[in-house]
Design a protein around this motif. Sequence first.
Motif, mmCIF file in Angstrom:
data_model
loop_
_atom_site.group_PDB
_atom_site.id
_atom_site.type_symbol
_atom_site.label_atom_id
_atom_site.label_comp_id
_atom_site.label_asym_id
_atom_site.label_seq_id
_atom_site.Cartn_x
_atom_site.Cartn_y
_atom_site.Cartn_z
ATOM 1 N N UNK A 47 10.433 9.236 65.450
ATOM 2 C CA UNK A 47 11.227 9.197 66.541
ATOM 3 C C UNK A 47 11.489 10.621 67.026
ATOM 4 N N UNK A 48 10.604 11.108 67.885
ATOM 5 C CA UNK A 48 10.600 12.495 68.197
ATOM 6 C C UNK A 48 11.435 12.934 69.226
ATOM 7 N N UNK A 49 12.519 12.011 69.861
ATOM 8 C CA UNK A 49 13.156 12.218 70.883
ATOM 9 C C UNK A 49 14.472 13.188 70.374
ATOM 10 N N UNK A 50 14.897 14.213 71.191
ATOM 11 C CA UNK A 50 15.943 14.731 70.732
ATOM 12 C C UNK A 50 17.006 14.287 70.161
ATOM 13 N N UNK A 51 17.593 13.054 70.725
ATOM 14 C CA UNK A 51 18.378 12.419 70.069
ATOM 15 C C UNK A 51 18.502 12.051 68.864
ATOM 16 N N UNK A 52 17.372 12.262 68.184
ATOM 17 C CA UNK A 52 17.128 11.364 67.068
ATOM 18 C C UNK A 52 17.276 12.542 65.767
ATOM 19 N N UNK A 53 17.324 13.668 66.272
ATOM 20 C CA UNK A 53 17.729 14.849 65.313
ATOM 21 C C UNK A 53 19.079 15.358 64.981
ATOM 22 N N UNK A 54 19.153 15.487 63.864
ATOM 23 C CA UNK A 54 20.745 15.975 63.361
ATOM 24 C C UNK A 54 20.459 17.147 62.774
ATOM 25 N N UNK A 55 21.218 18.307 63.112
ATOM 26 C CA UNK A 55 20.873 19.646 62.651
ATOM 27 C C UNK A 55 21.912 20.016 61.694
ATOM 28 N N UNK A 56 21.654 20.276 60.443
ATOM 29 C CA UNK A 56 22.739 20.913 59.485
ATOM 30 C C UNK A 56 22.561 22.334 59.224
ATOM 31 N N UNK A 57 23.003 23.070 60.325
ATOM 32 C CA UNK A 57 22.853 24.425 60.439
ATOM 33 C C UNK A 57 24.153 25.070 59.541
ATOM 34 N N UNK A 58 24.281 26.460 59.764
ATOM 35 C CA UNK A 58 25.177 26.976 58.649
ATOM 36 C C UNK A 58 26.734 26.566 59.190
ATOM 37 N N UNK A 59 27.178 26.350 60.210
ATOM 38 C CA UNK A 59 28.282 25.606 60.581
ATOM 39 C C UNK A 59 28.449 24.536 60.027
ATOM 40 N N UNK A 60 27.652 23.606 60.357
ATOM 41 C CA UNK A 60 27.793 22.315 60.009
ATOM 42 C C UNK A 60 27.723 22.086 58.422
ATOM 43 N N UNK A 61 27.086 22.923 58.047
ATOM 44 C CA UNK A 61 27.028 22.637 56.551
ATOM 45 C C UNK A 61 28.445 23.134 55.785
ATOM 46 N N UNK A 62 28.998 24.259 56.436
ATOM 47 C CA UNK A 62 30.310 24.858 55.762
ATOM 48 C C UNK A 62 31.511 23.723 56.213
ATOM 49 N N UNK A 63 31.106 22.996 57.206
ATOM 50 C CA UNK A 63 32.538 22.037 57.616
ATOM 51 C C UNK A 63 32.216 20.670 57.268
ATOM 52 N N UNK A 64 30.989 20.413 56.481
ATOM 53 C CA UNK A 64 30.681 18.963 56.284
ATOM 54 C C UNK A 64 31.740 18.245 55.550
ATOM 55 N N UNK A 65 32.060 17.044 56.174
ATOM 56 C CA UNK A 65 33.150 16.133 55.467
ATOM 57 C C UNK A 65 32.772 15.903 54.027
ATOM 58 N N UNK A 66 33.708 15.886 53.202
ATOM 59 C CA UNK A 66 33.519 15.544 51.793
ATOM 60 C C UNK A 66 33.734 14.206 51.325
ATOM 61 N N UNK A 67 34.125 13.285 52.356
ATOM 62 C CA UNK A 67 34.311 11.979 52.072
ATOM 63 C C UNK A 67 33.703 11.326 53.433
ATOM 64 N N UNK A 68 33.513 9.995 53.217
ATOM 65 C CA UNK A 68 33.162 9.123 54.432
ATOM 66 C C UNK A 68 34.534 8.638 54.915
ATOM 67 N N UNK A 69 34.943 9.153 56.221
ATOM 68 C CA UNK A 69 36.079 8.824 56.922
ATOM 69 C C UNK A 69 35.943 7.825 58.018
ATOM 70 N N UNK A 70 34.818 7.527 58.050
ATOM 71 C CA UNK A 70 34.235 6.428 58.938
ATOM 72 C C UNK A 70 33.900 6.803 60.413
ATOM 73 N N UNK A 71 33.898 8.180 60.313
ATOM 74 C CA UNK A 71 33.506 8.676 61.523
ATOM 75 C C UNK A 71 32.194 8.332 62.433
ATOM 76 N N UNK A 72 32.023 8.405 63.426
ATOM 77 C CA UNK A 72 30.670 7.843 64.073
ATOM 78 C C UNK A 72 29.876 8.946 64.658
#
Length: 628
Positions: free
Chosen positions: A335-360
């Motif tokens: 599914x090559x629409x942009x809405x289907x891509x999630x980017x784990x760049x530097x900032x996202x990796x640094x602030x990755x949640x350590x547990x599943x807190x139910x966020x959507x």
Amino acid sequence: MAAAVGSTEFIVAELVEKAISMAWKAHKTPEKHFILEKNRKGEPQQVFISFPASGSAKDWYSQKPFGELPIDLELFPSLKRIGHNEPAKLNEAFQARFQAILSKSSLETEVKDAMDKKRQIVFTGHSSGSPMAILATLRTLEKYPTTKSNGWVPPVCVTFGSPLIGNNIFSHATRRENWSNFFIHFVMRYDIVPRILLSPLSSFDQRFEPISQFFNPNHKSKSFMSESVGRSSVSSDFFSVVMSNAAKVTSHAASKLLGTTDSAIETIANFVPLSPYRPFGTYIFCTGNGKHVVVRNPDAVLQLLFFSAQLSTEAEVAQVGYRSLQEHRTKLQLNLGMENFVFLEQDQLENLPLIDDGSKDDISMACNDLGLSPRARLCLRAAAGLEQQRLINEKKLKEKIDSPEVEENLKKVEKYKQVMELKNICYYDAFKNQESSEDFEANVKRLQLAMLWDEIVEKLRGYELPDEFEGRPEWIEHATRFRRLVEPLDVANYYRHERQLEAGTYLGKKSGKESRPSRYRLTQRWFEHAERRKMEEDYSESCFWAEVEDLSHITINNVNGRVSGSFDKDVVNQTQERVAKLVHRIKVWIDNKVVDKDVLLEGSTLMNWWNALPSQYKNGLSIKSPVF
């Protein structure tokens, strides 16, 4: 349709879809080295080149345990650690297969034609066809460096289910050359092939050959395709072996990322060989529910290759074992629409949640889709933390190198050189003689500058700086200015204290140890690489004085090259060649203004040697005229 995949602007949906089609089309013609299609629509026009996979075990592993060997630097001169002159390691079977394609096919002719016509080449492949696409892309990048002036469009490589092919230096070099973004690797969550080479061939016993046939969609055996057989111990055992070895590799890497010391892991690493293979480029993990997770950090990708295929229970082994083969064999539906891509760049990796807190939010849901445990998330954050620390280290060094103190030290050495020239003395000789207070002050500045560059070299040795560091123009400029100005003083100091009598010549080795400091050897290689020189010079414009000193010893101090009472012809011939090379180089360096004419001052070490040199060595050459 998506216009692009994140910041990788050249990956459009139509391109990826065509690449998938071409990759699978190549499977239908395994007898061909590659297949080619031209797309004359759009700008730039595109040429798609796809490579078939192989189901033969010899095309995966060439020797035990992992089948790696130093890369062929004739084909890939940039794929090395520049300063330390250490070539990348590459899977031998993949390299041999690619070399065969180059020698037996029209690949290079087709590439040249496309590049000459300013067309964009898209290399693609699935499974073991992917390494051929990767190496073809790298070969093209080596042969056709793209600049604004030449108008060449850089090639693109899109792979599907690719195995790993090179070690950490392979990854390091592609990032240093700014080539990583040209490589896009699509990986299904449970696909076993991207993890296979984390295991030694010996761990499979006789299981790899039948499994490897499963990677070939044209294999005529239908029995192995059946679900009943696929769910048997063959697939589950294979999956377990691969993931067990992947656990050893990633655990060892994670302990370094986290800065922890696990004695059990270190013991394993010391006695059990770990796979050298590492990811490079941009990875896109397909979660199976239409989402695609994009990761560029190679340390994070390595952890994801392990943690995204983890199982919840032992009972899942049989099911996932079969799925790990089936996902590799199934044509990707993306599914090559942009809405289907999630980017784990530097900032996202640094602030990755350590547990599943139910966020959507997209990041939390992507972590859940990949089944990432708190341990996995911690390792991903640590990978980002390591990258951030490297950037911080570089920033601190940049602050030092740009500081008024360092600039003042450089200017004082430059002034010392100018003052000596006004006194009609080459600064090399003035420093070697050490007859004034100015010489002492220059020595203090030499030592202070050397300490800073020794610190830089030490951090490079420990991979404590970004992969791009050695290729950054500003650092090459700083290093070249320092080397050309300060190394002549190091050489003068070496021969002033007659250290050659104990440690050998400045440019030579004694007991395997090089006398020339690494702060100069490394930075010379940076400059030569930036200039795209194929071979490292045996000595450079900053240390040719050492060659003068050595030739002086051979031709004058050593009884004019006499051996056993007569001239040794071999010594004379070799010395004549060295003298001619030195004279030619000095002319070029002076013409290019990288060596000043103060070296030609009467009374300099160079001119004293030349004037005393027996005519048999000069062979009609002249340093001042007519050569100069």
